[in-house]
Design a protein around this motif. Sequence first.
Motif, PDB file in Angstrom:
ATOM      1  N   ILE A  15       0.831  -1.216   0.000  1.00  0.00           N
ATOM      2  CA  ILE A  15       0.000   0.000   0.000  1.00  0.00           C
ATOM      3  C   ILE A  15       0.860   1.258   0.000  1.00  0.00           C
ATOM      4  N   TRP A  16       1.980   1.236   0.731  1.00  0.00           N
ATOM      5  CA  TRP A  16       2.803   2.434   0.907  1.00  0.00           C
ATOM      6  C   TRP A  16       3.647   2.763  -0.326  1.00  0.00           C
ATOM      7  N   LEU A  17       4.107   1.756  -1.060  1.00  0.00           N
ATOM      8  CA  LEU A  17       4.988   1.986  -2.212  1.00  0.00           C
ATOM      9  C   LEU A  17       4.391   2.963  -3.234  1.00  0.00           C
ATOM     10  N   PRO A  18       3.156   2.753  -3.684  1.00  0.00           N
ATOM     11  CA  PRO A  18       2.588   3.715  -4.641  1.00  0.00           C
ATOM     12  C   PRO A  18       2.356   5.102  -4.047  1.00  0.00           C
ATOM     13  N   ILE A  19       2.083   5.171  -2.714  1.00  0.00           N
ATOM     14  CA  ILE A  19       1.917   6.475  -2.066  1.00  0.00           C
ATOM     15  C   ILE A  19       3.231   7.247  -2.113  1.00  0.00           C
ATOM     16  N   ALA A  20       4.347   6.544  -1.858  1.00  0.00           N
ATOM     17  CA  ALA A  20       5.657   7.183  -1.835  1.00  0.00           C
ATOM     18  C   ALA A  20       6.032   7.774  -3.187  1.00  0.00           C
ATOM     19  N   ILE A 273       3.598   0.593  -9.754  1.00  0.00           N
ATOM     20  CA  ILE A 273       3.220   1.467 -10.874  1.00  0.00           C
ATOM     21  C   ILE A 273       1.717   1.429 -11.087  1.00  0.00           C
ATOM     22  N   PHE A 274       1.154   0.233 -11.049  1.00  0.00           N
ATOM     23  CA  PHE A 274      -0.284   0.081 -11.290  1.00  0.00           C
ATOM     24  C   PHE A 274      -1.103   0.516 -10.068  1.00  0.00           C
TER      25      PHE A 274
END
Length: 372
Positions: A15-20, A273-274
């Motif tokens: 969840i955090w990766l795309p927010i970052a 990315i998605f």
Amino acid sequence: MRVFGASLFVLKAIIWLPIAVYVPALTFNQVSGIGVHTITPIVIAICTFYTTVGGIKGVVWTDVVQSVIMYGSLVIIMIKGTLDLGGLGVVWQRNLEGGRLNVPDWSLDPTVRMSVFSVFVGGTFFKLQNTSINQATIQRFMSLPSLKHIQQTLFTFSIGLILLYMSCVYVGLVCYATYYDCDPMTTGLAGRRDQLVPLMVMRVLGVVPGLPGMFVSAVFSAALSSLSTLLNSLAAVILEDFVKPRMRTKPMTERTVALIMRLVVIVFGISSIFMVYVVEHLGMVLQLSATLQSSLYGPMLGIFTVGMLMPWVGEKSMFLSSVLSFAIMAWITVNAQIANVSGSFRHTKLPVSVEHCDYEFDMNRYLNSTAE
């Protein structure tokens, strides 16, 4: 319990990766006009590459460079923004008159957004979970030679974090003082609140060639630092907690270990990315990240605390209580986001003004926002 805790961390990472990566993409979009979904794959590809090749050493060294850039840009923004407004007195006066300088409410009601209870009690546990049970933090602690070095690092980190937060708060005060009589959100100049500071940077630093680029690089530095750290930690957790326990009969070679860790970094880098397409519809990024992190790390903090201080508690009861805690927190978080996106729940907004805007905008937008 180990698998459950590791699963919570993996879920948090997904969840955090795309927010970052979404935050710098928003900033770059505001500064350059290039689409969010154009810059996102480029950022993730760069970060995935140096994390895969460099490992923890590469991540730490890039973090050092990125931190210097990040702090340097904040100092420049604070000084230049304050001087352009006429000094610290002007910044303070405009925020005071606009009702932006408030103390937390003396309330124990958990639904009050800024209360003494939520700020000091909630904030303490929030940072405790970030520095005590966070895999990325512990991984760095374990790479140091002694406990004394860990204590020194934690002390330095705490001071640096306090200075960073204070700097961010002051940048927010400068931002309001800059737009106190012409709110960019109301006029449509900024599409999201997350774009207000980049907009101010273009106004304050745009007259000096290179400075807006430095700010963009600072935002990317902060994001890349978080992204690479989490990818590296994620690879370590999946290897140690999910792969190695199932390979006890056949020891893994160093080549296999390196291959698995690099594969994990690449897979989760591509998946983020998605996930950006999902994150952009979930409201304020900072609020979203803090809420999700609390729902996942809260049960983990309880598990570690009980494990260290209450050895008489049984594993089954601890497992059931942590699952129940996660379920309740997830229910609260999901419903809060649904209410936020649908508009059924809104925190009270402080008044804004468009009385002295020096450009044309849709007046109906202002009237509708006032009515809301």
